[in-house]
Structure formats: structure tokens, C-alpha cells
Write a protein that holds these residues in place. Structure first.
Motif, short mmCIF file in Angstrom:
data_model
loop_
_atom_site.label_atom_id
_atom_site.label_comp_id
_atom_site.label_asym_id
_atom_site.label_seq_id
_atom_site.Cartn_x
_atom_site.Cartn_y
_atom_site.Cartn_z
N ARG A 154 0.83 -1.20 0.00
CA ARG A 154 0.00 0.00 0.00
C ARG A 154 0.86 1.25 0.00
N HIS A 155 2.13 1.11 0.44
CA HIS A 155 3.04 2.25 0.54
C HIS A 155 4.22 2.15 -0.43
N ILE A 156 4.78 0.96 -0.58
CA ILE A 156 5.98 0.79 -1.41
C ILE A 156 5.67 0.24 -2.79
N GLY A 157 4.40 -0.09 -3.04
CA GLY A 157 4.02 -0.66 -4.33
C GLY A 157 4.19 -2.16 -4.36
N VAL A 158 3.95 -2.73 -5.51
CA VAL A 158 4.06 -4.19 -5.66
C VAL A 158 5.51 -4.62 -5.56
N VAL A 159 5.70 -5.88 -5.26
CA VAL A 159 7.04 -6.46 -5.11
C VAL A 159 7.33 -7.34 -6.31
N ASP A 160 8.46 -7.09 -6.95
CA ASP A 160 8.90 -7.90 -8.07
C ASP A 160 9.21 -9.31 -7.56
N ILE A 161 8.69 -10.32 -8.21
CA ILE A 161 8.91 -11.70 -7.77
C ILE A 161 10.40 -12.02 -7.72
N ASP A 162 11.21 -11.38 -8.57
CA ASP A 162 12.65 -11.60 -8.55
C ASP A 162 13.30 -11.11 -7.26
N GLU A 163 12.63 -10.22 -6.52
CA GLU A 163 13.16 -9.70 -5.25
C GLU A 163 12.80 -10.60 -4.07
N VAL A 164 11.94 -11.59 -4.30
CA VAL A 164 11.53 -12.49 -3.22
C VAL A 164 12.64 -13.52 -2.97
N ILE A 165 13.09 -13.58 -1.73
CA ILE A 165 14.14 -14.52 -1.33
C ILE A 165 13.55 -15.92 -1.16
N GLY A 166 12.37 -15.99 -0.54
CA GLY A 166 11.72 -17.27 -0.30
C GLY A 166 10.56 -17.09 0.66
N ASN A 167 9.99 -18.21 1.06
CA ASN A 167 8.91 -18.11 2.04
C ASN A 167 9.40 -18.60 3.39
N THR A 168 8.63 -18.27 4.41
CA THR A 168 9.02 -18.66 5.76
C THR A 168 7.78 -19.05 6.54
N ASN A 169 7.89 -20.12 7.26
CA ASN A 169 6.78 -20.53 8.12
C ASN A 169 7.25 -21.29 9.35
N VAL A 170 8.54 -21.18 9.69
CA VAL A 170 9.09 -21.86 10.86
C VAL A 170 9.76 -20.83 11.77
N ILE A 171 9.23 -20.72 12.99
CA ILE A 171 9.91 -19.93 14.02
C ILE A 171 10.72 -20.92 14.85
N TYR A 172 12.04 -20.64 14.99
CA TYR A 172 12.87 -21.55 15.76
C TYR A 172 13.41 -20.94 17.05
N TRP A 173 13.19 -19.62 17.22
CA TRP A 173 13.66 -18.96 18.45
C TRP A 173 12.82 -17.75 18.70
N PRO A 174 12.44 -17.43 19.90
CA PRO A 174 12.77 -18.08 21.17
C PRO A 174 12.10 -19.46 21.30
N ILE A 175 12.73 -20.29 22.09
CA ILE A 175 12.32 -21.70 22.20
C ILE A 175 10.85 -21.85 22.54
N GLN A 176 10.33 -21.02 23.43
CA GLN A 176 8.93 -21.16 23.83
C GLN A 176 7.97 -20.83 22.68
N ASP A 177 8.45 -20.19 21.62
CA ASP A 177 7.61 -19.81 20.49
C ASP A 177 7.83 -20.68 19.25
N ILE A 178 8.58 -21.78 19.37
CA ILE A 178 8.82 -22.64 18.22
C ILE A 178 7.48 -23.11 17.66
N GLU A 179 7.29 -22.87 16.35
CA GLU A 179 6.05 -23.32 15.73
C GLU A 179 6.11 -23.20 14.22
#
Length: 183
Positions: free
Chosen positions: A155-180
Motif C-alpha cells: 500500500r506504501h511501497i508498491g508491488v514487489v517484483d517476484i525476482d526480489e523475493v528470497i523465499g517463504n518462511t513458516n518456521v519460528i525456531y527462536w525463542p524456544i517457547q515460540d517454536i512453531e
């Protein structure tokens, strides 16, 4: 003496192989990232450490609602959620997301919506108002943070070029109590 030299050489080879493999994995497959800021609250918190899957979009395409990491214009990496894919129309009306005219539920926003008494979490807008186009251009993504009131996103920076995408993320590994695993 020859046995000591041979053993030292074997340890050196093992160490070099381990370092080489770690570098290859980090550069081509997975890399750590630290969440910086509050733009993805309540899903992600400032300081969460996550694993970025760099391989995911080498062999596939981003899906709607993926959490992606990309190079932002400010020379830093952002973490946001994919809302619009190439060719999509995107709009918000009365705090409801419409993509290609179809209403979508966003369960990851419920916690914040419950905290707002009568106000909107996401202000009304159309894609044309935000990026000057009716649809998300080919080769780009429309992304938003989950903390809609305090997120610097498409909404502020405009669309993101797919070539600028590093990857996806869906794993939190730290802090330990928040691993999910996050969806």
C-alpha cells in the motif's frame, strides 16, 4: 609422526567439507532471518528468528497468504504476507478482503479485529488507488503485513517484483517457547 599428519589431514578435510556444505545450504536452500518490527503482529513478533526456504520459489510459485521475505527498496529485507498474485484485483471494503471479487477470510487477523471496538483494522482501498492499476502486474506480488495499521507494505511501497523475493518462511525456531509452524 606420519600417523599424526594423516589424522590432522582427515580432520581438516572433514571440517572443510562441513563448512562447505553449511555455506551451500545457507546460500542456496535455507537461511535464517530475524523479524524486525511489529508489522506482522500478531502472527510474528519482533525478534522472532525464522528459517527462510529459498528453494520454494525456485521450483514453484508463491501462493496467496504465503509469508514471504523479499528485498525492499530501503536495502533491507521485509517479511509480509502475499495478498495479490499476478493478474488479481484486490480491494478492502468494511474490513473484508476481496480478491477478484471474491471475499476471503483472514483468520490470522482475528486477534487484532477483536481488540478494535467498531474501527477498521484495514482501511478501505482498491488496488487502483494504491498502485494505479486495476490488477497486480505480471511478475509482481501485492503484499501486506498482518498488523495492518502499522505496516509498510504494498500500500506504501508498491508491488514487489517476484525476482526480489528470497523465499517463504513458516518456521519460528527462536525463542524456544515460540517454536512453531505458521500458516
Amino acid at each position: 609422526m606420519a600417523k599424526q599428519k594423516n589424522e590432522l589431514w582427515e580432520w581438516t578435510k572433514a571440517l572443510l567439507i562441513a563448512v562447505g556444505l553449511a555455506a551451500l545450504i545457507r546460500y542456496f536452500l535455507f537461511t535464517p532471518i530475524v523479524v524486525d518490527g511489529l508489522s506482522m503482529m500478531p502472527t510474528l513478533h519482533n525478534g522472532d528468528r525464522m528459517i527462510v526456504n529459498k528453494l520454494s520459489y525456485t521450483v514453484g510459485e508463491p501462493d496467496r497468504f504465503d509469508i514471504v521475505v523479499f528485498h525492499a527498496p530501503e536495502q533491507k529485507d521485509y517479511i509480509k504476507r502475499v495478498i495479490g498474485l499476478p493478474g488479481d484485483t484486490v480491494e478492502y471494503e468494511n474490513d473484508v478482503l476481496y480478491v477478484n471479487g471474491k471475499a476471503y477470510e483472514e483468520p490470522y487477523l482475528e486477534e487484532y479485529k477483536e481488540q478494535i471496538d467498531g474501527g477498521l483494522l484495514t482501511e478501505d482501498f482498491t488496488l487502483e488507488e494504491k498502485i494505479g492499476r486495476e490488477t497486480v502486474p505480471e511478475g509482481t506480488l501485492f503484499v501486506m503485513g498482518d498488523n495492518r495499521r502499522f505496516s509498510k507494505d504494498s500500500r506504501h511501497i508498491g508491488v514487489v517484483d517476484i525476482d526480489e523475493v528470497i523465499g517463504n518462511t513458516n518456521v519460528i525456531y527462536w525463542p524456544i517457547q515460540d517454536i512453531e509452524l505458521i500458516k
